[in-house]
Design a protein around this motif. Sequence first.
Motif, mmCIF file in Angstrom:
data_model
loop_
_atom_site.group_PDB
_atom_site.id
_atom_site.type_symbol
_atom_site.label_atom_id
_atom_site.label_comp_id
_atom_site.label_asym_id
_atom_site.label_seq_id
_atom_site.Cartn_x
_atom_site.Cartn_y
_atom_site.Cartn_z
ATOM 1 N N ILE A 1 0.852 -1.183 0.000
ATOM 2 C CA ILE A 1 0.000 0.000 0.000
ATOM 3 C C ILE A 1 0.897 1.245 0.000
ATOM 4 N N HIS A 2 0.560 2.220 -0.818
ATOM 5 C CA HIS A 2 1.308 3.470 -0.800
ATOM 6 C C HIS A 2 0.371 4.626 -1.143
ATOM 7 N N SER A 3 0.701 5.789 -0.612
ATOM 8 C CA SER A 3 -0.126 6.976 -0.807
ATOM 9 C C SER A 3 0.670 8.082 -1.474
ATOM 10 N N HIS A 4 0.023 8.760 -2.425
ATOM 11 C CA HIS A 4 0.608 9.911 -3.099
ATOM 12 C C HIS A 4 0.004 11.186 -2.506
ATOM 13 N N CYS A 5 0.854 12.151 -2.196
ATOM 14 C CA CYS A 5 0.402 13.457 -1.720
ATOM 15 C C CYS A 5 0.934 14.528 -2.666
ATOM 16 N N VAL A 6 0.021 15.238 -3.317
ATOM 17 C CA VAL A 6 0.402 16.343 -4.203
ATOM 18 C C VAL A 6 0.139 17.636 -3.435
ATOM 19 N N ILE A 7 1.198 18.420 -3.218
ATOM 20 C CA ILE A 7 1.144 19.561 -2.304
ATOM 21 C C ILE A 7 1.303 20.860 -3.089
ATOM 22 N N ASN A 8 0.384 21.785 -2.890
ATOM 23 C CA ASN A 8 0.503 23.089 -3.547
ATOM 24 C C ASN A 8 1.732 23.816 -2.999
ATOM 25 N N SER A 9 2.517 24.378 -3.882
ATOM 26 C CA SER A 9 3.745 25.053 -3.451
ATOM 27 C C SER A 9 3.486 26.410 -2.821
ATOM 28 N N VAL A 10 2.244 26.925 -2.967
ATOM 29 C CA VAL A 10 1.901 28.232 -2.394
ATOM 30 C C VAL A 10 0.922 28.038 -1.238
ATOM 31 N N ASN A 11 1.255 28.588 -0.086
ATOM 32 C CA ASN A 11 0.406 28.500 1.095
ATOM 33 C C ASN A 11 -0.793 29.434 0.927
ATOM 34 N N PHE A 12 -2.011 28.871 1.030
ATOM 35 C CA PHE A 12 -3.187 29.707 0.772
ATOM 36 C C PHE A 12 -3.477 30.686 1.907
ATOM 37 N N GLU A 13 -2.886 30.487 3.084
ATOM 38 C CA GLU A 13 -3.113 31.397 4.207
ATOM 39 C C GLU A 13 -2.107 32.555 4.212
ATOM 40 N N THR A 14 -0.849 32.247 3.907
ATOM 41 C CA THR A 14 0.198 33.273 3.998
ATOM 42 C C THR A 14 0.672 33.780 2.648
ATOM 43 N N GLY A 15 0.434 32.996 1.579
ATOM 44 C CA GLY A 15 0.930 33.388 0.268
ATOM 45 C C GLY A 15 2.399 33.066 0.068
ATOM 46 N N LYS A 16 3.039 32.467 1.076
ATOM 47 C CA LYS A 16 4.454 32.137 0.957
ATOM 48 C C LYS A 16 4.629 30.818 0.205
ATOM 49 N N LYS A 17 5.768 30.692 -0.473
ATOM 50 C CA LYS A 17 6.078 29.457 -1.178
ATOM 51 C C LYS A 17 6.720 28.452 -0.229
ATOM 52 N N LEU A 18 6.363 27.190 -0.439
ATOM 53 C CA LEU A 18 6.888 26.120 0.398
ATOM 54 C C LEU A 18 8.302 25.751 -0.049
ATOM 55 N N HIS A 19 9.214 25.658 0.908
ATOM 56 C CA HIS A 19 10.579 25.230 0.627
ATOM 57 C C HIS A 19 10.929 24.114 1.612
ATOM 58 N N MET A 20 11.343 22.982 1.078
ATOM 59 C CA MET A 20 11.659 21.826 1.922
ATOM 60 C C MET A 20 13.171 21.731 2.116
ATOM 61 N N ALA A 21 13.672 22.348 3.186
ATOM 62 C CA ALA A 21 15.090 22.261 3.523
ATOM 63 C C ALA A 21 15.340 20.975 4.307
ATOM 64 N N LYS A 22 16.611 20.709 4.591
ATOM 65 C CA LYS A 22 16.982 19.481 5.278
ATOM 66 C C LYS A 22 16.298 19.367 6.630
ATOM 67 N N GLU A 23 16.186 20.487 7.341
ATOM 68 C CA GLU A 23 15.563 20.464 8.672
ATOM 69 C C GLU A 23 14.092 20.086 8.580
ATOM 70 N N GLN A 24 13.391 20.646 7.563
ATOM 71 C CA GLN A 24 11.979 20.322 7.402
ATOM 72 C C GLN A 24 11.782 18.846 7.038
ATOM 73 N N LEU A 25 12.671 18.323 6.213
ATOM 74 C CA LEU A 25 12.567 16.918 5.826
ATOM 75 C C LEU A 25 12.761 15.998 7.030
ATOM 76 N N GLN A 26 13.724 16.337 7.878
ATOM 77 C CA GLN A 26 13.963 15.523 9.068
ATOM 78 C C GLN A 26 12.765 15.571 10.008
ATOM 79 N N GLU A 27 12.192 16.755 10.166
ATOM 80 C CA GLU A 27 11.009 16.876 11.015
ATOM 81 C C GLU A 27 9.841 16.086 10.448
#
Length: 309
Positions: free
Chosen positions: A114-140
Motif C-alpha cells: 500500500i502506498h499513498s501519493h500526496c500532491v502539495i501546492n507550493s503556495v500557502n493559501f493562508e500566507t501566500g508564501k512558497k513552500l521550501h523543503m530544507a533538510k531540517e523540514q525533511l527531518q522533522e
Amino acid sequence: MAIVHFVNYKRGTQSRAAMRGVMCYVMQERKTAWEDGPLVSGINCQPQSVYDDFLNTKFLYHKDGGMMFYHMVQSFPKGAAVDPRQAHEAARRLAEYFDGCEVLVCTHVDWEHIHSHCVINSVNFETGKKLHMAKEQLQELMRRNDMICQEMGLPVFEPTAQQARGMSGAEYHTALKGQSWKLRLMNAIDACMKYATDKDAFVSLMESEGYQVRWESSRKYITYTTPDGLKCRDNKLHEEKYCKEAMEYEFRIRAELVKRKLRRAAKIDGGIEADESAEQCAVANSADDPAHCDPVRSAAGDEQIYGAG
C-alpha cells in the motif's frame, strides 16, 4: 513504519499541464478503489476541484510559476497486512504537516504494498508564501511520519530493507495476478504515458512508482530499472510504441497539439482563462486514450484522438 520520499522534478519542467497530469494520474479510480469508495481526499481543498483550487491560490498571490507542486509518496512494506483505510488516514495525518497548504491525498491499492501519493501546492493559501523543503523540514517530516505510524500500530520495515536504494524499503513488487515483471513494466509505461505532458513528466511519474528511467539524447535506447533492480531496454518490450524514437515522436505531437490549442484560444478570447482551458483540454484528451498512442496512428488521426478541431 512507512518510508517517505519526494519525487524529483527537474528545474523548469513543472507547468500547469504537468501538475494536472500528476493529479489525474494519482486519482485514477482503478488504483484508489476500495470497499467504501475511492481512497481520495483533500486537505484544505476538494478532490473534485483540486486543480482549480491550486491555481486559484497561485493567482491570488501572483505566484503561478517556478515550483508548482511537491509530490510526496508514503509507502508501506510489500506483503504487510495494512488496512488501506488506515494507510490513507496515516497519509492524511502526515499531510497536515504542511499547515496552510492544499494537499491532494490518494492511496493506491493496486500493488502488493500500500502506498499513498500526496500532491502539495507550493503556495500557502493562508500566507501566500512558497513552500521550501530544507533538510531540517525533511527531518522533522520523517520524525512525524514515524510517530504517526507508531501511534497507529502500522507495520515496520526490516532494517536491511531501509538500506535499499531508490525507494528504500518500499520496493515495488514486480508481479501482480501472475503478470511477469516485464509486462508489469509495460503496464506502468502505458499508465504514465497517458498522463505525461513531456519526457520529464513521464520520467517523474515512473519514479513515483519506483522505476528508474535512463533516457538520454546520446543513447539509442531508453533503459528501465525496476524497483527490484531488474534492467530492461526499450527494444526488449516487444512493441514499437515503447521505443525511444516512437515515444519522442508522440511527445512532439502532444506539444504541437497544445500549441495549436493555445493559438486558437488566443485568437478567440486572448485571455489567461482561454490559454489555461486549451492546455487542460490537450492533456485531458490525451489521458483519455486507453493506452499511450501508436505514434503513426497519432500522426494520421490526431484530430480524433486528442479532440483537436
